[in-house]
Motif scaffolding. Structure first.
Motif, PDB file in Angstrom:
ATOM      1  N   MET A  74      15.540  -2.801  -2.616  1.00 41.54           N
ATOM      2  CA  MET A  74      15.025  -3.231  -1.319  1.00 41.54           C
ATOM      3  C   MET A  74      14.354  -2.072  -0.586  1.00 41.54           C
ATOM      4  O   MET A  74      13.257  -2.218  -0.012  1.00 41.54           O
ATOM      5  N   LEU A  75      14.991  -0.912  -0.621  1.00 38.15           N
ATOM      6  CA  LEU A  75      14.405   0.257   0.039  1.00 38.15           C
ATOM      7  C   LEU A  75      13.100   0.670  -0.647  1.00 38.15           C
ATOM      8  O   LEU A  75      12.110   1.021   0.024  1.00 38.15           O
ATOM      9  N   ALA A  76      13.079   0.613  -1.980  1.00 36.44           N
ATOM     10  CA  ALA A  76      11.853   0.999  -2.700  1.00 36.44           C
ATOM     11  C   ALA A  76      10.704   0.050  -2.374  1.00 36.44           C
ATOM     12  O   ALA A  76       9.542   0.487  -2.259  1.00 36.44           O
ATOM     13  N   ARG A  77      10.975  -1.232  -2.220  1.00 35.46           N
ATOM     14  CA  ARG A  77       9.903  -2.177  -1.857  1.00 35.46           C
ATOM     15  C   ARG A  77       9.335  -1.853  -0.481  1.00 35.46           C
ATOM     16  O   ARG A  77       8.124  -1.970  -0.251  1.00 35.46           O
ATOM     17  N   LEU A  78      10.239  -1.473   0.462  1.00 38.05           N
ATOM     18  CA  LEU A  78       9.755  -1.123   1.798  1.00 38.05           C
ATOM     19  C   LEU A  78       8.974   0.190   1.786  1.00 38.05           C
ATOM     20  O   LEU A  78       8.050   0.376   2.587  1.00 38.05           O
ATOM     21  N   GLN A  79       9.330   1.086   0.884  1.00 39.63           N
ATOM     22  CA  GLN A  79       8.651   2.381   0.825  1.00 39.63           C
ATOM     23  C   GLN A  79       7.367   2.334   0.001  1.00 39.63           C
ATOM     24  O   GLN A  79       6.504   3.217   0.151  1.00 39.63           O
ATOM     25  N   LEU A  80       7.244   1.323  -0.855  1.00 41.75           N
ATOM     26  CA  LEU A  80       6.156   1.328  -1.837  1.00 41.75           C
ATOM     27  C   LEU A  80       4.782   1.282  -1.183  1.00 41.75           C
ATOM     28  O   LEU A  80       3.841   1.955  -1.638  1.00 41.75           O
ATOM     29  N   ASP A  81       4.640   0.524  -0.128  1.00 41.28           N
ATOM     30  CA  ASP A  81       3.321   0.387   0.494  1.00 41.28           C
ATOM     31  C   ASP A  81       2.886   1.679   1.177  1.00 41.28           C
ATOM     32  O   ASP A  81       1.691   2.007   1.197  1.00 41.28           O
ATOM     33  N   LYS A  82       3.829   2.416   1.725  1.00 43.83           N
ATOM     34  CA  LYS A  82       3.480   3.639   2.450  1.00 43.83           C
ATOM     35  C   LYS A  82       3.570   4.883   1.582  1.00 43.83           C
ATOM     36  O   LYS A  82       2.773   5.811   1.741  1.00 43.83           O
TER      37      LYS A  82
ATOM     38  N   ALA B  49       4.531   5.595  -2.449  1.00 40.61           N
ATOM     39  CA  ALA B  49       5.014   5.184  -3.768  1.00 40.61           C
ATOM     40  C   ALA B  49       5.922   6.238  -4.389  1.00 40.61           C
ATOM     41  O   ALA B  49       6.856   5.910  -5.136  1.00 40.61           O
ATOM     42  N   SER B  50       5.658   7.504  -4.103  1.00 42.60           N
ATOM     43  CA  SER B  50       6.510   8.562  -4.653  1.00 42.60           C
ATOM     44  C   SER B  50       7.937   8.460  -4.107  1.00 42.60           C
ATOM     45  O   SER B  50       8.922   8.652  -4.844  1.00 42.60           O
ATOM     46  N   ALA B  51       8.069   8.158  -2.806  1.00 44.63           N
ATOM     47  CA  ALA B  51       9.404   7.993  -2.220  1.00 44.63           C
ATOM     48  C   ALA B  51      10.122   6.797  -2.844  1.00 44.63           C
ATOM     49  O   ALA B  51      11.332   6.841  -3.105  1.00 44.63           O
ATOM     50  N   ALA B  52       9.371   5.725  -3.103  1.00 43.91           N
ATOM     51  CA  ALA B  52       9.972   4.555  -3.741  1.00 43.91           C
ATOM     52  C   ALA B  52      10.456   4.899  -5.145  1.00 43.91           C
ATOM     53  O   ALA B  52      11.546   4.479  -5.574  1.00 43.91           O
ATOM     54  N   LEU B  53       9.654   5.677  -5.895  1.00 43.63           N
ATOM     55  CA  LEU B  53      10.055   6.066  -7.241  1.00 43.63           C
ATOM     56  C   LEU B  53      11.304   6.951  -7.213  1.00 43.63           C
ATOM     57  O   LEU B  53      12.217   6.791  -8.038  1.00 43.63           O
ATOM     58  N   ASP B  54      11.361   7.865  -6.253  1.00 40.77           N
ATOM     59  CA  ASP B  54      12.548   8.723  -6.137  1.00 40.77           C
ATOM     60  C   ASP B  54      13.796   7.899  -5.831  1.00 40.77           C
ATOM     61  O   ASP B  54      14.880   8.170  -6.369  1.00 40.77           O
ATOM     62  N   THR B  55      13.635   6.907  -4.979  1.00 37.57           N
ATOM     63  CA  THR B  55      14.780   6.051  -4.643  1.00 37.57           C
ATOM     64  C   THR B  55      15.301   5.329  -5.879  1.00 37.57           C
ATOM     65  O   THR B  55      16.515   5.272  -6.123  1.00 37.57           O
ATOM     66  N   LEU B  56      14.381   4.787  -6.687  1.00 33.78           N
ATOM     67  CA  LEU B  56      14.799   4.060  -7.884  1.00 33.78           C
ATOM     68  C   LEU B  56      15.411   4.986  -8.932  1.00 33.78           C
ATOM     69  O   LEU B  56      16.376   4.612  -9.614  1.00 33.78           O
ATOM     70  N   MET B  57      14.876   6.167  -9.073  1.00 38.60           N
ATOM     71  CA  MET B  57      15.408   7.087 -10.076  1.00 38.60           C
ATOM     72  C   MET B  57      16.815   7.571  -9.717  1.00 38.60           C
ATOM     73  O   MET B  57      17.642   7.813 -10.602  1.00 38.60           O
ATOM     74  N   ARG B  58      17.113   7.706  -8.418  1.00 38.58           N
ATOM     75  CA  ARG B  58      18.457   8.153  -8.024  1.00 38.58           C
ATOM     76  C   ARG B  58      19.523   7.114  -8.357  1.00 38.58           C
ATOM     77  O   ARG B  58      20.652   7.461  -8.704  1.00 38.58           O
ATOM     78  N   SER B  59      19.174   5.851  -8.266  1.00 40.09           N
ATOM     79  CA  SER B  59      20.158   4.795  -8.546  1.00 40.09           C
ATOM     80  C   SER B  59      20.051   4.247  -9.959  1.00 40.09           C
ATOM     81  O   SER B  59      20.801   3.333 -10.311  1.00 40.09           O
ATOM     82  N   LEU B  60      19.129   4.779 -10.778  1.00 40.51           N
ATOM     83  CA  LEU B  60      18.967   4.277 -12.144  1.00 40.51           C
ATOM     84  C   LEU B  60      20.232   4.424 -12.993  1.00 40.51           C
ATOM     85  O   LEU B  60      20.547   3.509 -13.774  1.00 40.51           O
ATOM     86  N   PRO B  61      21.009   5.517 -12.900  1.00 40.89           N
ATOM     87  CA  PRO B  61      22.224   5.602 -13.730  1.00 40.89           C
ATOM     88  C   PRO B  61      23.222   4.483 -13.481  1.00 40.89           C
ATOM     89  O   PRO B  61      24.062   4.211 -14.338  1.00 40.89           O
ATOM     90  N   TYR B  62      23.135   3.842 -12.318  1.00 37.14           N
ATOM     91  CA  TYR B  62      24.079   2.768 -11.993  1.00 37.14           C
ATOM     92  C   TYR B  62      23.473   1.387 -12.233  1.00 37.14           C
ATOM     93  O   TYR B  62      24.069   0.381 -11.837  1.00 37.14           O
ATOM     94  N   ALA B  63      22.280   1.346 -12.878  1.00 36.00           N
ATOM     95  CA  ALA B  63      21.616   0.069 -13.160  1.00 36.00           C
ATOM     96  C   ALA B  63      21.136   0.025 -14.603  1.00 36.00           C
ATOM     97  O   ALA B  63      20.085  -0.536 -14.902  1.00 36.00           O
ATOM     98  N   ALA B  64      21.915   0.608 -15.507  1.00 35.15           N
ATOM     99  CA  ALA B  64      21.478   0.698 -16.903  1.00 35.15           C
ATOM    100  C   ALA B  64      21.338  -0.675 -17.543  1.00 35.15           C
ATOM    101  O   ALA B  64      20.450  -0.891 -18.377  1.00 35.15           O
ATOM    102  N   ASP B  65      22.183  -1.621 -17.172  1.00 37.38           N
ATOM    103  CA  ASP B  65      22.140  -2.961 -17.773  1.00 37.38           C
ATOM    104  C   ASP B  65      21.443  -3.980 -16.882  1.00 37.38           C
ATOM    105  O   ASP B  65      21.558  -5.182 -17.114  1.00 37.38           O
ATOM    106  N   ASN B  66      20.728  -3.522 -15.896  1.00 36.04           N
ATOM    107  CA  ASN B  66      20.055  -4.419 -14.955  1.00 36.04           C
ATOM    108  C   ASN B  66      18.580  -4.522 -15.346  1.00 36.04           C
ATOM    109  O   ASN B  66      17.783  -3.598 -15.110  1.00 36.04           O
TER     110      ASN B  66
END
Length: 347
Positions: free
Chosen positions: A232-240, A242-259
């Protein structure tokens, strides 16, 4: 008697040379037998024997009484005899006869009408005692909030009560009060996810995306193990940004391995950053759990085509088209991509 007989025998022996004792007519008196008659002795012995037999028979026939053990310690020692009380001599006291007392004249009470002041004092009603005014003591708000209907309220119960109160405001259409109640709930418990998500939704509905972003950042800062909020945060950040959105997703990626949803969304952000190879890898990982997702096959075809893998891209497009689950617009897009990829080979 035996001594006399012995003397006579000696004389008899000296008187006759041959030792015969009949000379001179002197003879020794035979010694008398001493003791009781033999019949009496035998009779006494028989009687004693009979008595002994009778006593033995009585002894053998009597009932046997077991010996009794007496605890000497339990026997109370005899109480000492009380000492005799000393005798007190009573001295007679002389009795004095009181002298006759002259009768005292008692004055008669005065009539009531002669004592008006005393009558008023007796009949008058007692004055009412002054009642101290009641002092109202203000109860601190903290104490009144912790005690509800006489019951002690724990901090967790207080948080839940505040959260339910905010939801009640929301059901009544009092959105501003509901948002204030949710913020108060988060002040009491910053990790209350229900209050956080409800507040974010209300902020987005109120067209306040910046406030929603701040709430999401606070939540992920406390607990990054929330892939849904990270998306949700990455979607809000993506328009303004994109790098911040990517950083947000990469920080939580270890907890979404099967998602799969999370990986597919990350692949789309990577495509916008022109990281096509990484995007293709994320699409492939997502499709392992959902091989019938035509949209993800289409995204994989786009990433492979941009990464200069036309054959693999064409296979991905064909798989997306064959599932027949794309919208008409996306279906037309996939067909155009297939035409582009097959045109050079038909020449």
């Amino acid at each position: 008697m035996s001594l006399i007989n012995k003397m006579l025998q000696d004389l008899d022996a000296r008187g006759t040379p041959d030792g015969r004792g009949d000379a001179g007519g002197i003879r020794s008196v035979p010694e008398r037998e001493h003791g009781l008659p033999r019949a009496l002795v035998f009779g006494g012995a028989a009687g004693l024997t009979a008595v002994a037999i009778a006593l033995g028979w009585v002894y053998l026939k009597r009932p046997s009484v077991p010996p009794m053990l007496v605890n000497v310690a339990s026997l109370a020692a005899p109480a000492p005899a009380p000492a005799p009380a000393p005798v007190v001599a009573v001295v007679p006291t002389p009795v004095t006869v009181p002298e006759p007392v002259a009768p005292v004249a008692v004055p008669e009470p005065a009539p009531v009408k002669d004592r008006p002041e005393e009558l008023r004092r007796i009949t008058a009603k007692p004055a009412k005692s002054a009642v101290a005014p009641l002092i109202k003591v203000a109860v601190p708000a903290a104490i009144s909030e912790k005690i509800i209907e006489g019951k002690q309220v724990t901090p967790q119960q207080r948080v839940e009560n505040e959260y339910r109160r905010a939801l009640g405001y929301l059901q009544d259409g009092r959105v501003a009060e509901a948002m204030a109640g949710l913020q108060h709930t988060l002040q009491l418990d910053p990790r209350h996810q229900g209050a956080r998500e409800t507040l974010i939704r209300l902020l987005l509905e109120a067209q306040r995306p910046d406030d929603a972003v701040r709430q999401l950042q606070l939540s992920l800062g406390l607990d990054p193990k929330q892939p849904a909020q990270a998306m949700m945060l990455a979607r809000l950040q993506l328009d303004k940004n994109a790098s911040a959105a990517l950083d947000t997703l990469m920080r939580s990626l270890p907890y979404a391995a099967d998602n799969g949803e999370y990986r597919a969304f990350l692949a789309g952000v990577l495509q916008r950053q022109q990281r096509y190879h990484d995007a293709a890898e994320q699409y492939e990982l997502a499709l392992q759990g959902a091989p019938d997702n035509s949209v993800w096959w289409m995204g994989l075809g786009i990433a492979l085509q941009a990464d200069n893998h036309p054959d693999q891209a064409r296979q991905a497009y064909e798989r997306a088209k064959g599932l027949q689950t794309l919208s008409p617009q996306l279906q037309a897009f996939v067909e155009r991509k297939l035409v582009q990829l097959t045109a050079p080979t038909t020449r």
